[in-house]
Scaffold this active site. Structure first.
Site, PDB file in Angstrom:
ATOM      1  N   HIS A  66       0.812  -1.211   0.000  1.00  0.00           N
ATOM      2  CA  HIS A  66       0.000   0.000   0.000  1.00  0.00           C
ATOM      3  C   HIS A  66       0.855   1.275   0.000  1.00  0.00           C
ATOM      4  CE1 HIS A  66       1.140   0.769   4.157  1.00  0.00           C
ATOM      5  NE2 HIS A  66       0.972  -0.533   4.375  1.00  0.00           N
ATOM      6  N   GLU A 113      -2.532  -7.380   7.321  1.00  0.00           N
ATOM      7  CA  GLU A 113      -1.178  -7.366   7.864  1.00  0.00           C
ATOM      8  C   GLU A 113      -1.073  -8.243   9.111  1.00  0.00           C
ATOM      9  OE1 GLU A 113       1.808  -7.426   7.516  1.00  0.00           O
ATOM     10  OE2 GLU A 113       2.627  -5.384   7.472  1.00  0.00           O
TER      11      GLU A 113
END
Length: 203
Positions: A7, A81
């Site tokens: 990201h 994550e």
């Protein structure tokens, strides 16, 4: 083919703080990074975009999808994550002092991250029926997933820059790593093995 893309930047990235599952949004730099990276995926080869459910990954995916007119086909929990427990929000520079063995209280086990990463790849592939997919995820998640596939220790993988891409191919009933953070796999593997050897000598 599937590209795992980290990201865009967040304020915690900029400040050097460990994020994990903490849902920190993109900052203005992160949004600009996503827009700038989009042209690399234009041209018709890539056919869909998916992401982790965390906002920084989803917004990156939506910016990319909009910029190159691809469908955003949803989020996958498997791409989230790693959970770092009490270490989340702590400056990365302080981690080795506070937890020398990186055994953060509440941390998700590395092998569990790797296993769900590979599960996620399979599910994305099944859901997209052979289409080439951009999957926006997170640095440690990507490192652990690639490590599981390549067999190299995740500790010796490089740091992944925001919007760096690691490409995998599913062939002969298994995943193969083709690039690591935009570097061809064979070149990246030599660097990983060199770092592993250096760490062993220093131990």
């Amino acid at each position: 083919m599937l590209a795992l893309i980290r990201h865009g930047q967040t304020d915690w990235n900029f400040a050097g703080r460990l994020q994990g599952r903490t849902d920190i949004p993109l900052n203005a730099v992160g949004r600009a990074q996503a827009r700038a990276a989009a042209s690399a995926y234009a041209g018709g080869y890539w056919e869909a975009v998916v992401s982790s459910p965390l906002g920084r990954a989803r917004e990156t995916a939506e910016i990319l999808a909009d910029a190159i007119d691809l469908p955003f086909t949803g989020t996958y929990d498997e791409l989230i994550e790693q959970e770092f427990g009490e270490a989340e929000g702590v400056a990365v520079s302080e981690l080795s002092t506070r937890w020398p063995d990186r055994a953060f209280p509440g941390k998700e086990a590395d092998h569990e991250v790797a296993a769900r990463g590979v599960r996620g790849l399979h599910r994305i592939a099944l859901d997209h029926d052979g289409r080439h997919v951009l999957a926006i995820a997170h640095g440690t998640f990507i490192r652990q997933t690639l490590s599981s596939i390549s067999g190299h220790d995740a500790r010796h993988y490089p740091r992944f820059d925001n919007l760096s891409s690691s490409v995998l191919q599913f062939a002969n009933a298994e995943w193969h790593v083709r690039t690591v953070a935009d570097v061809p796999y064979l070149e990246a593997a030599l660097a990983i093995e060199r770092r592993a050897a250096e760490a062993q000598q220093a131990a």
